[in-house]
Scaffold this motif. Structure first.
Motif, mmCIF file in Angstrom:
data_model
loop_
_atom_site.group_PDB
_atom_site.id
_atom_site.type_symbol
_atom_site.label_atom_id
_atom_site.label_comp_id
_atom_site.label_asym_id
_atom_site.label_seq_id
_atom_site.Cartn_x
_atom_site.Cartn_y
_atom_site.Cartn_z
ATOM 1 N N MET A 2 -52.204 -12.952 34.771
ATOM 2 C CA MET A 2 -53.560 -13.153 35.276
ATOM 3 C C MET A 2 -53.609 -12.650 36.712
ATOM 4 O O MET A 2 -52.865 -13.103 37.570
ATOM 5 N N LYS A 3 -54.486 -11.683 36.985
ATOM 6 C CA LYS A 3 -54.583 -11.089 38.318
ATOM 7 C C LYS A 3 -55.704 -11.685 39.153
ATOM 8 O O LYS A 3 -55.611 -11.721 40.373
ATOM 9 N N VAL A 4 -56.792 -12.130 38.495
ATOM 10 C CA VAL A 4 -57.967 -12.604 39.222
ATOM 11 C C VAL A 4 -58.530 -13.850 38.545
ATOM 12 O O VAL A 4 -58.653 -13.892 37.319
ATOM 13 N N ILE A 5 -58.878 -14.838 39.355
ATOM 14 C CA ILE A 5 -59.572 -16.028 38.862
ATOM 15 C C ILE A 5 -60.858 -16.159 39.658
ATOM 16 O O ILE A 5 -60.839 -16.246 40.884
ATOM 17 N N GLY A 6 -61.975 -16.161 38.947
ATOM 18 C CA GLY A 6 -63.275 -16.344 39.581
ATOM 19 C C GLY A 6 -63.646 -17.814 39.540
ATOM 20 O O GLY A 6 -63.741 -18.391 38.465
ATOM 21 N N VAL A 7 -63.831 -18.419 40.703
ATOM 22 C CA VAL A 7 -64.105 -19.857 40.771
ATOM 23 C C VAL A 7 -65.546 -20.153 41.185
ATOM 24 O O VAL A 7 -65.853 -21.235 41.670
ATOM 25 N N GLY A 8 -66.446 -19.199 40.982
ATOM 26 C CA GLY A 8 -67.850 -19.417 41.301
ATOM 27 C C GLY A 8 -68.542 -20.250 40.250
ATOM 28 O O GLY A 8 -68.154 -20.266 39.081
ATOM 29 N N MET A 9 -69.578 -20.947 40.676
ATOM 30 C CA MET A 9 -70.376 -21.750 39.761
ATOM 31 C C MET A 9 -71.304 -20.836 38.962
ATOM 32 O O MET A 9 -71.527 -19.683 39.333
ATOM 33 N N PRO A 10 -71.864 -21.353 37.854
ATOM 34 C CA PRO A 10 -72.816 -20.547 37.085
ATOM 35 C C PRO A 10 -73.979 -20.089 37.962
ATOM 36 O O PRO A 10 -74.346 -20.752 38.927
ATOM 37 N N LYS A 11 -74.546 -18.947 37.630
ATOM 38 C CA LYS A 11 -75.710 -18.378 38.321
ATOM 39 C C LYS A 11 -75.378 -17.905 39.735
ATOM 40 O O LYS A 11 -76.221 -17.865 40.608
ATOM 41 N N THR A 12 -74.113 -17.541 39.964
ATOM 42 C CA THR A 12 -73.714 -16.991 41.268
ATOM 43 C C THR A 12 -73.205 -15.558 41.145
ATOM 44 O O THR A 12 -72.584 -15.043 42.070
ATOM 45 N N GLY A 13 -73.430 -14.937 40.001
ATOM 46 C CA GLY A 13 -72.972 -13.562 39.809
ATOM 47 C C GLY A 13 -71.668 -13.465 39.046
ATOM 48 O O GLY A 13 -70.991 -12.439 39.097
ATOM 49 N N THR A 14 -71.312 -14.514 38.296
ATOM 50 C CA THR A 14 -70.036 -14.494 37.575
ATOM 51 C C THR A 14 -70.006 -13.434 36.482
ATOM 52 O O THR A 14 -69.000 -12.772 36.292
ATOM 53 N N ARG A 15 -71.101 -13.277 35.761
ATOM 54 C CA ARG A 15 -71.141 -12.250 34.705
ATOM 55 C C ARG A 15 -71.030 -10.854 35.327
ATOM 56 O O ARG A 15 -70.319 -9.988 34.831
ATOM 57 N N SER A 16 -71.706 -10.642 36.450
ATOM 58 C CA SER A 16 -71.612 -9.356 37.151
ATOM 59 C C SER A 16 -70.190 -9.106 37.628
ATOM 60 O O SER A 16 -69.672 -7.988 37.519
ATOM 61 N N LEU A 17 -69.546 -10.147 38.159
ATOM 62 C CA LEU A 17 -68.150 -10.010 38.600
ATOM 63 C C LEU A 17 -67.259 -9.601 37.440
ATOM 64 O O LEU A 17 -66.437 -8.685 37.573
ATOM 65 N N CYS A 18 -67.418 -10.248 36.302
ATOM 66 C CA CYS A 18 -66.578 -9.931 35.147
ATOM 67 C C CYS A 18 -66.796 -8.484 34.696
ATOM 68 O O CYS A 18 -65.833 -7.766 34.409
ATOM 69 N N MET A 19 -68.040 -8.043 34.666
ATOM 70 C CA MET A 19 -68.317 -6.654 34.295
ATOM 71 C C MET A 19 -67.706 -5.686 35.305
ATOM 72 O O MET A 19 -67.153 -4.645 34.925
ATOM 73 N N ALA A 20 -67.798 -6.034 36.583
ATOM 74 C CA ALA A 20 -67.212 -5.175 37.622
ATOM 75 C C ALA A 20 -65.694 -5.100 37.468
ATOM 76 O O ALA A 20 -65.103 -4.019 37.581
ATOM 77 N N LEU A 24 -63.193 -1.895 36.750
ATOM 78 C CA LEU A 24 -62.029 -1.568 37.592
ATOM 79 C C LEU A 24 -60.729 -1.529 36.779
ATOM 80 O O LEU A 24 -59.657 -1.320 37.336
ATOM 81 N N GLY A 25 -60.836 -1.743 35.463
ATOM 82 C CA GLY A 25 -59.656 -1.716 34.607
ATOM 83 C C GLY A 25 -58.928 -3.051 34.540
ATOM 84 O O GLY A 25 -57.781 -3.113 34.102
ATOM 85 N N ILE A 26 -59.590 -4.129 34.972
ATOM 86 C CA ILE A 26 -58.994 -5.470 34.915
ATOM 87 C C ILE A 26 -59.723 -6.218 33.798
ATOM 88 O O ILE A 26 -60.879 -6.602 33.943
ATOM 89 N N ARG A 27 -59.057 -6.410 32.662
ATOM 90 C CA ARG A 27 -59.690 -7.003 31.485
ATOM 91 C C ARG A 27 -60.086 -8.451 31.777
ATOM 92 O O ARG A 27 -59.234 -9.291 32.055
ATOM 93 N N CYS A 28 -61.376 -8.740 31.698
ATOM 94 C CA CYS A 28 -61.921 -10.027 32.135
ATOM 95 C C CYS A 28 -62.516 -10.828 30.979
ATOM 96 O O CYS A 28 -63.214 -10.281 30.132
ATOM 97 N N LEU A 29 -62.255 -12.123 30.988
ATOM 98 C CA LEU A 29 -62.830 -13.068 30.036
ATOM 99 C C LEU A 29 -63.864 -13.903 30.773
ATOM 100 O O LEU A 29 -63.554 -14.576 31.752
#
Length: 191
Positions: A2-20, A24-29
């Protein structure tokens, strides 16, 4: 790993972060289910290199917050706190609840603005206390081009494409209103 953990709350751009991250070649769930979460807490990355929005303000194993459990399971991962102006966030949460009520997608309770506001403050304080300046506070909703901050933090080149902004609540609300208007029964009888 696991390279990245997003700890933002819902409605803070989490879906956009995952797509970004995916671009960048980092497979995101994004928003894993409970079975996936249990495996992640055990240190099994399920083939993903990033996980984002997993009920960060809810409890995980051993009665600790889910974000703490995730960070403990993957100690070498970089941590990103997606955030935004609290008033804007509260408005987005209210719109999100309204959309879900109108579309009957979930059994939503009454909007809890004071409680949400308190949780927002507590969550940010806890994350900042734990990590200090070791994390990236990414303001996806407020930055003109979040690529620079994200790519600098991850040591990746900036893609030659727009940042993938997703989850525009106002746009979603307009779509729901338009759909409801189209399905409205005209005066004088059934369609």
């Amino acid at each position: 790993m696991m390279k990245v953990i997003g700890v933002g709350m819902p409605k803070t751009g989490t879906r956009s972060l995952c797509m970004a991250l995916n671009r960048l070649g980092i497979r995101c769930l994004h928003h894993p289910n409970d079975q996936q979460l249990l495996k992640l807490y055990e240190g099994n990355n399920l083939g993903y290199e990033a996980v984002v929005e997993f009920g960060v303000d809810q409890q995980g194993p051993r009665k600790q917050s889910r974000w703490r459990a995730m960070v403990d399971a993957f100690r070498d991962a970089k941590v990103i706190l997606t955030t935004r102006n609290k008033e804007s966030w509260l408005n987005s949460m209210l719109t999100h609840v309204l959309i879900n009520r109108l579309t009957d997608r979930a059994n939503w309770k009454v909007a809890e603005t004071p409680a949400w506001s308190k949780r927002f403050d507590q969550h940010h304080a806890a994350v900042e206390s734990r990590f200090g300046d070791q994390i990236l506070q990414l303001r996806i909703m407020e930055e003109d081009d979040p690529w620079q901050s994200l790519c600098d933090f991850l040591g990746r080149p900036i893609p030659d494409e727009p940042f993938p902004h997703q989850g525009d609540s106002a746009k979603q609300l307009r779509l729901v209103a338009d759909t409801m208007e189209q399905q409205r029964i005209p005066k004088g009888g059934a369609r």
